[in-house]
Design a protein around this motif. Structure first.
Motif, PDB file in Angstrom:
ATOM      1  N   PRO A 101      52.794  81.607   8.489  1.00  0.00           N
ATOM      2  CA  PRO A 101      51.334  82.429   8.889  1.00  0.00           C
ATOM      3  C   PRO A 101      50.462  81.936   7.664  1.00  0.00           C
ATOM      4  O   PRO A 101      51.027  81.255   6.597  1.00  0.00           O
ATOM      5  CB  PRO A 101      51.813  83.846   8.358  1.00  0.00           C
ATOM      6  N   SER A 102      49.216  81.954   8.158  1.00  0.00           N
ATOM      7  CA  SER A 102      47.934  81.236   7.411  1.00  0.00           C
ATOM      8  C   SER A 102      48.036  82.068   5.860  1.00  0.00           C
ATOM      9  O   SER A 102      47.467  81.375   5.081  1.00  0.00           O
ATOM     10  CB  SER A 102      46.758  81.237   8.111  1.00  0.00           C
ATOM     11  N   THR A 103      48.489  83.261   5.897  1.00  0.00           N
ATOM     12  CA  THR A 103      48.287  84.060   4.847  1.00  0.00           C
ATOM     13  C   THR A 103      49.267  83.754   3.830  1.00  0.00           C
ATOM     14  O   THR A 103      49.074  83.785   2.547  1.00  0.00           O
ATOM     15  CB  THR A 103      48.579  85.408   5.509  1.00  0.00           C
ATOM     16  N   LEU A 104      50.356  83.200   4.266  1.00  0.00           N
ATOM     17  CA  LEU A 104      51.605  82.739   3.434  1.00  0.00           C
ATOM     18  C   LEU A 104      50.836  81.341   2.747  1.00  0.00           C
ATOM     19  O   LEU A 104      51.133  81.052   1.579  1.00  0.00           O
ATOM     20  CB  LEU A 104      52.713  82.488   4.146  1.00  0.00           C
ATOM     21  N   LYS A 105      50.212  80.599   3.635  1.00  0.00           N
ATOM     22  CA  LYS A 105      49.731  79.205   3.264  1.00  0.00           C
ATOM     23  C   LYS A 105      48.733  79.607   2.015  1.00  0.00           C
ATOM     24  O   LYS A 105      48.625  78.888   1.038  1.00  0.00           O
ATOM     25  CB  LYS A 105      49.041  78.271   4.176  1.00  0.00           C
ATOM     26  N   ALA A 106      47.783  80.490   2.229  1.00  0.00           N
ATOM     27  CA  ALA A 106      46.831  81.140   1.236  1.00  0.00           C
ATOM     28  C   ALA A 106      47.686  81.346  -0.090  1.00  0.00           C
ATOM     29  O   ALA A 106      46.848  80.994  -1.158  1.00  0.00           O
ATOM     30  CB  ALA A 106      45.924  82.085   1.876  1.00  0.00           C
ATOM     31  N   TRP A 107      48.557  82.190   0.241  1.00  0.00           N
ATOM     32  CA  TRP A 107      49.334  82.678  -1.186  1.00  0.00           C
ATOM     33  C   TRP A 107      49.792  81.570  -2.036  1.00  0.00           C
ATOM     34  O   TRP A 107      49.566  81.209  -3.111  1.00  0.00           O
ATOM     35  CB  TRP A 107      50.427  83.543  -0.851  1.00  0.00           C
ATOM     36  N   ILE A 108      50.194  80.326  -1.143  1.00  0.00           N
ATOM     37  CA  ILE A 108      50.732  79.159  -1.808  1.00  0.00           C
ATOM     38  C   ILE A 108      49.768  78.376  -2.501  1.00  0.00           C
ATOM     39  O   ILE A 108      50.135  78.072  -3.714  1.00  0.00           O
ATOM     40  CB  ILE A 108      51.371  78.295  -0.520  1.00  0.00           C
ATOM     41  N   ASP A 109      48.561  78.255  -1.634  1.00  0.00           N
ATOM     42  CA  ASP A 109      47.412  77.705  -2.357  1.00  0.00           C
ATOM     43  C   ASP A 109      46.864  78.244  -3.568  1.00  0.00           C
ATOM     44  O   ASP A 109      46.634  77.574  -4.458  1.00  0.00           O
ATOM     45  CB  ASP A 109      46.298  77.321  -1.416  1.00  0.00           C
ATOM     46  N   HIS A 110      47.015  79.507  -3.420  1.00  0.00           N
ATOM     47  CA  HIS A 110      46.512  80.149  -4.622  1.00  0.00           C
ATOM     48  C   HIS A 110      47.815  80.126  -5.997  1.00  0.00           C
ATOM     49  O   HIS A 110      47.153  80.084  -7.080  1.00  0.00           O
ATOM     50  CB  HIS A 110      46.309  81.639  -4.708  1.00  0.00           C
ATOM     51  N   VAL A 111      48.732  79.712  -5.895  1.00  0.00           N
ATOM     52  CA  VAL A 111      49.770  79.721  -6.887  1.00  0.00           C
ATOM     53  C   VAL A 111      50.078  78.424  -7.253  1.00  0.00           C
ATOM     54  O   VAL A 111      50.561  78.133  -8.272  1.00  0.00           O
ATOM     55  CB  VAL A 111      51.228  80.588  -6.654  1.00  0.00           C
ATOM     56  N   ALA A 112      49.864  77.480  -6.174  1.00  0.00           N
ATOM     57  CA  ALA A 112      49.959  75.992  -6.800  1.00  0.00           C
ATOM     58  C   ALA A 112      48.749  75.694  -7.628  1.00  0.00           C
ATOM     59  O   ALA A 112      47.759  74.955  -7.117  1.00  0.00           O
ATOM     60  CB  ALA A 112      50.212  75.166  -5.638  1.00  0.00           C
ATOM     61  N   ARG A 113      48.884  75.494  -8.825  1.00  0.00           N
ATOM     62  CA  ARG A 113      47.673  75.208  -9.935  1.00  0.00           C
ATOM     63  C   ARG A 113      48.247  74.170 -10.806  1.00  0.00           C
ATOM     64  O   ARG A 113      49.211  74.492 -11.587  1.00  0.00           O
ATOM     65  CB  ARG A 113      47.234  76.547 -10.691  1.00  0.00           C
ATOM     66  N   ALA A 114      47.550  73.394 -10.698  1.00  0.00           N
ATOM     67  CA  ALA A 114      47.863  72.037 -11.860  1.00  0.00           C
ATOM     68  C   ALA A 114      47.758  72.424 -13.069  1.00  0.00           C
ATOM     69  O   ALA A 114      46.739  73.074 -13.572  1.00  0.00           O
ATOM     70  CB  ALA A 114      47.039  70.880 -11.491  1.00  0.00           C
ATOM     71  N   GLY A 115      48.765  72.217 -14.045  1.00  0.00           N
ATOM     72  CA  GLY A 115      48.783  72.600 -15.314  1.00  0.00           C
ATOM     73  C   GLY A 115      49.384  74.037 -15.602  1.00  0.00           C
ATOM     74  O   GLY A 115      49.461  74.156 -16.837  1.00  0.00           O
ATOM     75  N   ILE A 116      49.529  74.706 -14.454  1.00  0.00           N
ATOM     76  CA  ILE A 116      49.973  76.128 -14.741  1.00  0.00           C
ATOM     77  C   ILE A 116      51.393  76.165 -14.097  1.00  0.00           C
ATOM     78  O   ILE A 116      52.274  76.618 -14.740  1.00  0.00           O
ATOM     79  CB  ILE A 116      49.045  77.177 -14.112  1.00  0.00           C
ATOM     80  N   THR A 117      51.445  75.705 -12.786  1.00  0.00           N
ATOM     81  CA  THR A 117      52.841  75.837 -12.081  1.00  0.00           C
ATOM     82  C   THR A 117      53.298  74.740 -11.770  1.00  0.00           C
ATOM     83  O   THR A 117      54.541  74.537 -11.203  1.00  0.00           O
ATOM     84  CB  THR A 117      52.491  76.780 -10.797  1.00  0.00           C
ATOM     85  N   PHE A 118      52.735  73.501 -11.984  1.00  0.00           N
ATOM     86  CA  PHE A 118      53.225  72.207 -11.748  1.00  0.00           C
ATOM     87  C   PHE A 118      52.249  71.194 -12.745  1.00  0.00           C
ATOM     88  O   PHE A 118      51.146  71.733 -12.994  1.00  0.00           O
ATOM     89  CB  PHE A 118      53.154  71.608 -10.315  1.00  0.00           C
ATOM     90  N   LYS A 119      52.913  70.142 -13.012  1.00  0.00           N
ATOM     91  CA  LYS A 119      52.016  69.238 -13.813  1.00  0.00           C
ATOM     92  C   LYS A 119      52.282  67.673 -13.293  1.00  0.00           C
ATOM     93  O   LYS A 119      53.348  67.679 -12.906  1.00  0.00           O
ATOM     94  CB  LYS A 119      52.247  69.522 -15.415  1.00  0.00           C
ATOM     95  N   TYR A 120      51.161  66.795 -13.530  1.00  0.00           N
ATOM     96  CA  TYR A 120      51.732  65.540 -13.237  1.00  0.00           C
ATOM     97  C   TYR A 120      51.775  64.726 -14.408  1.00  0.00           C
ATOM     98  O   TYR A 120      51.449  65.070 -15.593  1.00  0.00           O
ATOM     99  CB  TYR A 120      50.517  64.869 -12.823  1.00  0.00           C
ATOM    100  N   THR A 121      52.991  63.771 -14.294  1.00  0.00           N
ATOM    101  CA  THR A 121      53.452  63.091 -15.672  1.00  0.00           C
ATOM    102  C   THR A 121      53.528  61.735 -15.159  1.00  0.00           C
ATOM    103  O   THR A 121      53.438  61.313 -13.823  1.00  0.00           O
ATOM    104  CB  THR A 121      54.935  63.617 -16.170  1.00  0.00           C
ATOM    105  N   GLU A 122      53.686  60.750 -16.064  1.00  0.00           N
ATOM    106  CA  GLU A 122      53.778  59.370 -15.770  1.00  0.00           C
ATOM    107  C   GLU A 122      55.039  59.039 -15.020  1.00  0.00           C
ATOM    108  O   GLU A 122      55.091  58.111 -14.345  1.00  0.00           O
ATOM    109  CB  GLU A 122      53.864  58.374 -17.104  1.00  0.00           C
ATOM    110  N   ASN A 123      55.880  60.025 -14.938  1.00  0.00           N
ATOM    111  CA  ASN A 123      57.229  59.852 -13.979  1.00  0.00           C
ATOM    112  C   ASN A 123      56.896  60.522 -12.620  1.00  0.00           C
ATOM    113  O   ASN A 123      57.986  60.733 -11.819  1.00  0.00           O
ATOM    114  CB  ASN A 123      58.406  60.410 -15.036  1.00  0.00           C
ATOM    115  N   GLY A 124      55.897  61.205 -12.580  1.00  0.00           N
ATOM    116  CA  GLY A 124      55.634  62.120 -11.275  1.00  0.00           C
ATOM    117  C   GLY A 124      55.437  63.226 -11.727  1.00  0.00           C
ATOM    118  O   GLY A 124      55.495  63.807 -12.698  1.00  0.00           O
ATOM    119  N   PRO A 125      55.303  64.295 -10.628  1.00  0.00           N
ATOM    120  CA  PRO A 125      54.999  65.731 -10.664  1.00  0.00           C
ATOM    121  C   PRO A 125      56.187  66.464 -11.151  1.00  0.00           C
ATOM    122  O   PRO A 125      57.352  66.286 -10.631  1.00  0.00           O
ATOM    123  CB  PRO A 125      54.708  66.012  -9.341  1.00  0.00           C
TER     124      PRO A 125
END
Length: 212
Positions: A101-125
């Motif tokens: 559902p698009s509503t679930l995709k919207a939730w995912i987009d709101h919780v996937a935040r760089a530096g908060i729920t994931f980060k990029y490193t020299e070895n990958g995310p």
């Protein structure tokens, strides 16, 4: 005490995926009455899809955000806080036009935040939402599991894993539109699998004994 976050995404409160979530929570409460249950019903109360205001707000210093940006960031922060507080995530996922559902995709987009729920490193995310158990309750009118038409499973495994959630169990109720007999069989099988998975977690969590 365990905190369980249930995410409902069916358009109707009585949708098949929502009913699976209700059945899951009923069984969970019977075994763990002391646990805390958080609920997000995205069908009843959809969250907005990301837009330019939200995206620019994420990358704008707090003191420089407009009121609209602050509101968008506050919603994202609230959703992330709920996810971070949860030990167990229960997703009810109907299949709409071969996707989530698009509503679930919207939730995912709101919780996937760089530096908060994931980060990029020299070895990958690196996912920062760790040490959680996820149950995906997938309701489908046809039978798609294991076929190229099942775009949900791979996507959800990928995005949840990207955020750090790798302990993911899928429970499928398929063929729900193929007649009452097929629907009854599918729902009975799904309820049985839910019961077994909850019983298994009651005995052990992440390989460590727990009090029951």
């Amino acid at each position: 005490m365990t905190t369980v976050l249930q995410i409902k995404t069916s358009l109707s409160d009585t949708g098949n995926a929502n009913r699976l979530v209700d059945a899951f929570i009923t069984q969970w409460r019977a075994r763990h009455p002391e646990d805390r249950i958080l609920t997000r019903n995205l069908g009843r109360n959809p969250i907005p899809h990301l837009n330019e205001t939200a995206i620019t707000g994420f990358f704008t210093p707090a003191e420089r955000r407009t009121p609209e940006q602050r509101a968008a960031v506050e919603l994202s922060d609230e959703l992330i806080a709920e996810l971070q507080a949860a030990d167990v995530l229960v997703l009810g996922v109907p299949m709409y036009n071969f996707g989530i559902p698009s509503t679930l995709k919207a939730w995912i987009d709101h919780v996937a935040r760089a530096g908060i729920t994931f980060k990029y490193t020299e070895n990958g995310p690196v996912g920062l939402v760790q040490d959680k158990q996820v149950f995906v309750l997938a309701a489908r009118g046809g039978i798609y599991s294991g076929t190229p038409q099942d775009t949900q499973t791979a996507y959800l495994r990928n995005v949840l894993g990207f955020l750090g959630m790798t302990d993911v169990s899928f429970i499928y109720a398929e063929g729900l539109a193929l007649g009452e007999l097929a629907k009854d069989r599918a729902e009975t099988a799904a309820l049985g699998q839910i019961s077994r998975l909850i019983d298994s977690r009651t005995i052990t969590t992440a390989g460590k004994p727990v009090d029951v």
